[in-house]
Scaffold this motif. Structure first.
Motif, mmCIF file in Angstrom:
data_model
loop_
_atom_site.group_PDB
_atom_site.id
_atom_site.type_symbol
_atom_site.label_atom_id
_atom_site.label_comp_id
_atom_site.label_asym_id
_atom_site.label_seq_id
_atom_site.Cartn_x
_atom_site.Cartn_y
_atom_site.Cartn_z
ATOM 1 N N SER A 231 -1.061 6.930 -26.228
ATOM 2 C CA SER A 231 -2.370 7.456 -26.629
ATOM 3 C C SER A 231 -2.506 8.905 -26.165
ATOM 4 N N LYS B 118 -5.633 4.253 -28.228
ATOM 5 C CA LYS B 118 -6.858 3.626 -27.741
ATOM 6 C C LYS B 118 -7.771 4.753 -27.273
ATOM 7 N N LEU C 153 -4.335 -0.623 -34.081
ATOM 8 C CA LEU C 153 -4.072 -0.568 -32.634
ATOM 9 C C LEU C 153 -3.031 -1.637 -32.287
#
Ligand SMILES: *Cc1c(COP(=O)(O)O)cnc(C)c1O
Length: 355
Positions: free
Chosen positions: A97, A195, A255
């Motif tokens: 991320s 995320k 995700l």
């Protein structure tokens, strides 16, 4: 990594009634904090009393959304031991991320050490009942004190912990979800696989619309054609269609959930052959109409699995498995939670104890 300890002299009283904890409302005594500057790298790792963060009003996170996070749990076994579930997966995902958002990555060993040390300090806050846990929320924010949009020079990494009640305090009841065919959550090339807080900002409106109509979650479609199923609310989605478990394949806008990955690995270890592929909403509705959509469930750290009993699409509601939890969903819930709460031997090497 050296972690400085500044522990509180006035610990809070721990909640006595675990059934009233809810989710993410109560916080422990301490937090882990570490700062980053482009010039000096990561420094000043410390555990200190939980307190409001002081941010300059121009801090990057407040204007340009440079924020990423993780969500994981510490579980207490019946013998009183405290353990984590696949924390190295969270650590690796946090770095992926960070990479996407051009934020600083961290040494995975240091990240794991920070989590384990904080949980160890807060051990007595891990609730006892099956299904209860200490929810762990690591997050990283951009912290430059300027409004210019440019390469980040300062960041802050924080971990907070929240004792949380059982997600299923009232039993595992299937939820009603609504296919969202207007708003999209993410597109390929965007930040769907990261995320990051911004994804949740983009999802808020559809979530509220669904709630007004009596649906708990939104089932997202792909951002280009609004044709393929992506995920549900803040969970990945799985279906059992005509005897086979299928889930959307990771395409960059979904995700990559650790629960999703664990379920696929569990099923494969049982010799089953779950499919990761494109699933169109048309295929799903057709399966629902001719009785081949046997089960549907969301999966994520918070709920483990969340059965879907009703699906709404284009003015019609479809009932799945008579609105009841199905055997595959129940079986997956039982097997995963048995490993997480230490009721069964962990044959996969997923459990990391906290001393
Ligand atoms: C965190 C998250 C999930 C689930 O991931 P887990 O690692 O299983 O908890 C799924 N979708 C979104 C959007 C998420 O933020």
């Amino acid at each position: 990594m050296e972690i400085k300890m500044n522990l509180t002299a006035a610990p809070k009283e721990k909640p006595t009634d675990e059934s009233k904890l809810g989710f993410g409302k109560v916080f422990t005594d301490h937090m882990f904090v570490m700062d980053w500057d482009r010039a000096t790298g990561w420094h000043d790792a410390r555990i200190e009393p939980l307190a409001p963060l002081q941010l300059h009003p121009a801090a990057t996170v407040l204007h340009y959304g440079l924020e990423i996070f993780e969500g994981m749990k510490a579980y207490r076994t019946a013998e009183g031991k405290v353990q984590l579930f696949r924390p190295t997966e969270n650590v690796a995902r946090m770095n992926r991320s960070a990479e996407r958002m051009s934020m600083p990555q961290m040494d995975p060993e240091d990240m794991l050490q920070a989590i384990k040390t904080l949980v160890s300090v807060e051990k007595d806050w891990v609730p006892h009942g099956f299904g209860t846990s200490l929810y762990i929320r690591p997050f990283l924010i951009g912290n430059d004190e300027t409004l210019g949009v440019h390469t980040l020079h300062h960041a802050k990494y924080v971990i907070i912990c929240s004792p949380s009640g059982s997600y299923y305090a009232e039993g595992i009841n299937p939820v009603k979800i609504m296919v969202e065919d207007e708003d999209v959550r993410a597109v390929r090339g965007g930040t769907g696989f990261a995320k990051c807080g911004g994804n949740y900002g983009a999802a808020q409106r559809a979530g509220e619309r669904a709630e007004t109509l009596g649906y708990t979650q939104v089932l997202w479609l792909d951002g280009v054609d609004r044709k393929y199923i992506e995920e549900v609310g803040a969970m990945n989605i799985m279906f059992k269609i005509d005897g086979k478990v299928v889930t959307p394949k990771l395409n960059g806008s979904i995700l990559p959930g650790i629960t999703r990955k664990s379920i696929l690995e569990l099923l494969r270890a049982e010799g089953k052959d779950p499919e990761e592929r494109l699933i169109s909403v048309d295929e799903l509705i057709e399966a629902a109409e001719n009785g081949k959509l046997e089960e549907a469930w969301g999966c994520g750290t918070a709920a483990v699995v969340s059965p879907v009993g009703w699906l709404y699409y284009k003015g019609k509601e479809y009932e799945i498995n008579n609105g009841k939890i199905g055997p595959t969903t129940q079986g997956l819930y039982d097997k995963l939670t048995a490993i997480q709460w230490g009721k069964t031997e962990d044959k996969f090497g997923w459990i990391v104890p906290v001393e």
